[in-house]
Design a protein around this motif. Structure first.
Motif, PDB file in Angstrom:
ATOM      1  N   GLU A 135       0.832  -1.209   0.000  1.00 42.72           N
ATOM      2  CA  GLU A 135       0.000   0.000   0.000  1.00 42.72           C
ATOM      3  C   GLU A 135       0.865   1.257   0.000  1.00 42.72           C
ATOM      4  O   GLU A 135       0.583   2.227  -0.727  1.00 42.72           O
ATOM      5  N   GLU A 136       1.926   1.250   0.772  1.00 41.24           N
ATOM      6  CA  GLU A 136       2.804   2.422   0.799  1.00 41.24           C
ATOM      7  C   GLU A 136       3.488   2.615  -0.547  1.00 41.24           C
ATOM      8  O   GLU A 136       3.663   3.756  -1.006  1.00 41.24           O
ATOM      9  N   ALA A 137       3.875   1.517  -1.197  1.00 39.61           N
ATOM     10  CA  ALA A 137       4.486   1.620  -2.527  1.00 39.61           C
ATOM     11  C   ALA A 137       3.521   2.267  -3.513  1.00 39.61           C
ATOM     12  O   ALA A 137       3.924   3.080  -4.362  1.00 39.61           O
ATOM     13  N   MET A 138       2.238   1.903  -3.409  1.00 36.04           N
ATOM     14  CA  MET A 138       1.236   2.551  -4.263  1.00 36.04           C
ATOM     15  C   MET A 138       1.223   4.051  -4.039  1.00 36.04           C
ATOM     16  O   MET A 138       1.243   4.844  -5.000  1.00 36.04           O
ATOM     17  N   TRP A 139       1.201   4.483  -2.776  1.00 39.79           N
ATOM     18  CA  TRP A 139       1.155   5.925  -2.493  1.00 39.79           C
ATOM     19  C   TRP A 139       2.417   6.626  -2.971  1.00 39.79           C
ATOM     20  O   TRP A 139       2.351   7.768  -3.457  1.00 39.79           O
ATOM     21  N   ARG A 140       3.560   5.970  -2.874  1.00 42.26           N
ATOM     22  CA  ARG A 140       4.795   6.577  -3.383  1.00 42.26           C
ATOM     23  C   ARG A 140       4.707   6.753  -4.900  1.00 42.26           C
ATOM     24  O   ARG A 140       5.158   7.755  -5.445  1.00 42.26           O
ATOM     25  N   GLY A 141       4.130   5.765  -5.576  1.00 44.14           N
ATOM     26  CA  GLY A 141       3.945   5.896  -7.020  1.00 44.14           C
ATOM     27  C   GLY A 141       2.976   7.001  -7.375  1.00 44.14           C
ATOM     28  O   GLY A 141       3.202   7.784  -8.303  1.00 44.14           O
ATOM     29  N   ASP A 248      -3.151  20.485 -11.994  1.00 46.97           N
ATOM     30  CA  ASP A 248      -2.190  21.557 -11.695  1.00 46.97           C
ATOM     31  C   ASP A 248      -1.880  21.641 -10.211  1.00 46.97           C
ATOM     32  O   ASP A 248      -0.865  22.213  -9.815  1.00 46.97           O
ATOM     33  N   ASN A 249      -2.768  21.092  -9.388  1.00 51.92           N
ATOM     34  CA  ASN A 249      -2.587  21.147  -7.938  1.00 51.92           C
ATOM     35  C   ASN A 249      -2.118  19.829  -7.339  1.00 51.92           C
ATOM     36  O   ASN A 249      -2.265  19.615  -6.139  1.00 51.92           O
ATOM     37  N   GLY A 250      -1.578  18.955  -8.178  1.00 54.19           N
ATOM     38  CA  GLY A 250      -1.083  17.680  -7.691  1.00 54.19           C
ATOM     39  C   GLY A 250      -2.007  16.532  -8.033  1.00 54.19           C
ATOM     40  O   GLY A 250      -3.041  16.709  -8.695  1.00 54.19           O
ATOM     41  N   PRO A 251      -1.679  15.316  -7.592  1.00 57.11           N
ATOM     42  CA  PRO A 251      -2.514  14.151  -7.898  1.00 57.11           C
ATOM     43  C   PRO A 251      -3.857  14.228  -7.164  1.00 57.11           C
ATOM     44  O   PRO A 251      -3.902  14.607  -5.995  1.00 57.11           O
ATOM     45  N   TRP A 252      -4.903  13.879  -7.867  1.00 56.04           N
ATOM     46  CA  TRP A 252      -6.227  13.783  -7.272  1.00 56.04           C
ATOM     47  C   TRP A 252      -6.624  12.312  -7.314  1.00 56.04           C
ATOM     48  O   TRP A 252      -6.811  11.747  -8.391  1.00 56.04           O
ATOM     49  N   VAL A 253      -6.735  11.666  -6.164  1.00 59.32           N
ATOM     50  CA  VAL A 253      -6.998  10.233  -6.094  1.00 59.32           C
ATOM     51  C   VAL A 253      -8.501  10.028  -6.176  1.00 59.32           C
ATOM     52  O   VAL A 253      -9.233  10.181  -5.191  1.00 59.32           O
ATOM     53  N   LEU A 264      -1.241  11.969   0.839  1.00 59.41           N
ATOM     54  CA  LEU A 264      -0.424  12.803  -0.043  1.00 59.41           C
ATOM     55  C   LEU A 264       0.065  14.057   0.656  1.00 59.41           C
ATOM     56  O   LEU A 264       1.148  14.557   0.351  1.00 59.41           O
ATOM     57  N   SER A 265      -0.714  14.582   1.588  1.00 57.75           N
ATOM     58  CA  SER A 265      -0.243  15.743   2.346  1.00 57.75           C
ATOM     59  C   SER A 265       1.014  15.387   3.136  1.00 57.75           C
ATOM     60  O   SER A 265       1.933  16.200   3.265  1.00 57.75           O
ATOM     61  N   GLU A 266       1.075  14.163   3.645  1.00 58.69           N
ATOM     62  CA  GLU A 266       2.275  13.712   4.354  1.00 58.69           C
ATOM     63  C   GLU A 266       3.453  13.547   3.408  1.00 58.69           C
ATOM     64  O   GLU A 266       4.570  13.945   3.717  1.00 58.69           O
ATOM     65  N   LEU A 267       3.207  12.962   2.248  1.00 61.43           N
ATOM     66  CA  LEU A 267       4.292  12.663   1.316  1.00 61.43           C
ATOM     67  C   LEU A 267       4.783  13.901   0.573  1.00 61.43           C
ATOM     68  O   LEU A 267       5.984  14.047   0.322  1.00 61.43           O
TER      69      LEU A 267
END
Length: 280
Positions: A135-141, A248-253, A264-267
């Motif tokens: 799961e963490e690898a997914m968030w890093r991607g 433009d404001n980053g990834p939207w999940v 994402l706020s943490e990363l």
């Protein structure tokens, strides 16, 4: 009708991404319902029935059912099954199992696609750690989906994190994909590789980011049902996935209930798109 860039990747308008968000929320809510429903003694077929009712009750259509002949609403992959497990009532879930549930829905012509892996009751700590790493690898991607970055940055970040956590297998032949008016669209999204390669990210691109990580070898095979992928060594596997829009404001999940804000706020340490209207 639908814009594509020079690499054939579909570029959505803000209004179209908002429609994908609606489809993504159907999937996200369905997976949360399934997460709360899993218990020893249930069968994957029980979970499939819950998922189909939840999706149709929201006015959506299960995108997996009938796709290239797949017979069910969800993919339910237990223990050594990596992906594409066909739900059945032959193998009730038992205490200590892990189950990966992949779910997709179509709403107003747009697709959402997401997957989770969870333990059934108490599970071996090695399996808990496998799920955490995946799961963490997914968030890093997902965090790599910044305008100007390259497609291969996703797989690089997935692989880099997994390799930093121990000796795990990453199946090389399976990965994520573009998503939009179809469930599987160009490009293929690898879970490994070097950064800085492939098409550059643009606002309006949408991808399904989905690492699969094995407790042992990366080698797999497909069972005689021509769908279920299992590990060669019989060791467990985990699978997590989200559909994500580049903005433009980053990834939207799109398939996360909070839009990815918390993780994402943490990363990323800054503002990310969480909900509401997309603009670019």
């Amino acid at each position: 009708m639908f814009k594509k860039n020079k690499h054939g990747i579909q570029i959505k308008t803000p209004a179209q991404v908002e429609k994908m968000r609606a489809a993504g929320l159907v999937v996200g809510r369905t997976l949360e319902l399934l997460r709360s429903s899993v218990r020893p003694g249930m069968t994957p077929l029980d979970l499939d029935a819950i998922a189909e009712k939840a999706i149709r009750d929201e006015g959506a259509i299960p995108s997996f059912k009938g796709y290239q002949g797949f017979p069910a609403t969800i993919c339910a992959s237990v223990n050594e099954e990596v992906v594409h497990g066909i739900p059945s009532d032959r193998r009730p879930l038992a205490e200590g199992d892990v189950i990966s549930i992949d779910c997709g829905a179509i709403l107003d012509g747009w697709h959402g696609d997401s997957a989770i892996t969870m333990g059934v009751g108490e599970v071996d700590p090695k399996l808990t750690e496998l799920m955490r790493v995946t799961e963490e690898a997914m968030w890093r991607g997902i965090a790599a989906l910044a305008i100007g970055g390259h497609l291969s940055d996703i797989g690089h970040e997935v692989e880099r994190y997994v390799r930093s956590q121990g000796r795990y297998g990453i199946p090389q032949e399976y990965g994520g994909h573009g998503i939009g008016t179809e469930m599987h669209m160009d490009p293929w999204v690898a879970n490994h590789g070097k950064p800085g390669r492939g098409p550059r990210f643009e606002a309006g691109m949408c991808f399904a980011v989905e690492p699969m990580v094995n407790l042992g070898t990366d080698r797999t095979r497909v069972l005689s049902d021509e769908w279920t992928v299992v590990t060669i060594d019989g060791k467990a596997s985990a699978h997590f996935e989200h559909s994500v829009a580049v903005t433009d404001n980053g990834p939207w999940v799109l398939t996360a209930i909070d839009g990815g804000k918390a993780r994402l706020s943490e990363l990323l340490g800054g503002e990310v798109v969480t909900d509401g209207k997309a603009e670019w």
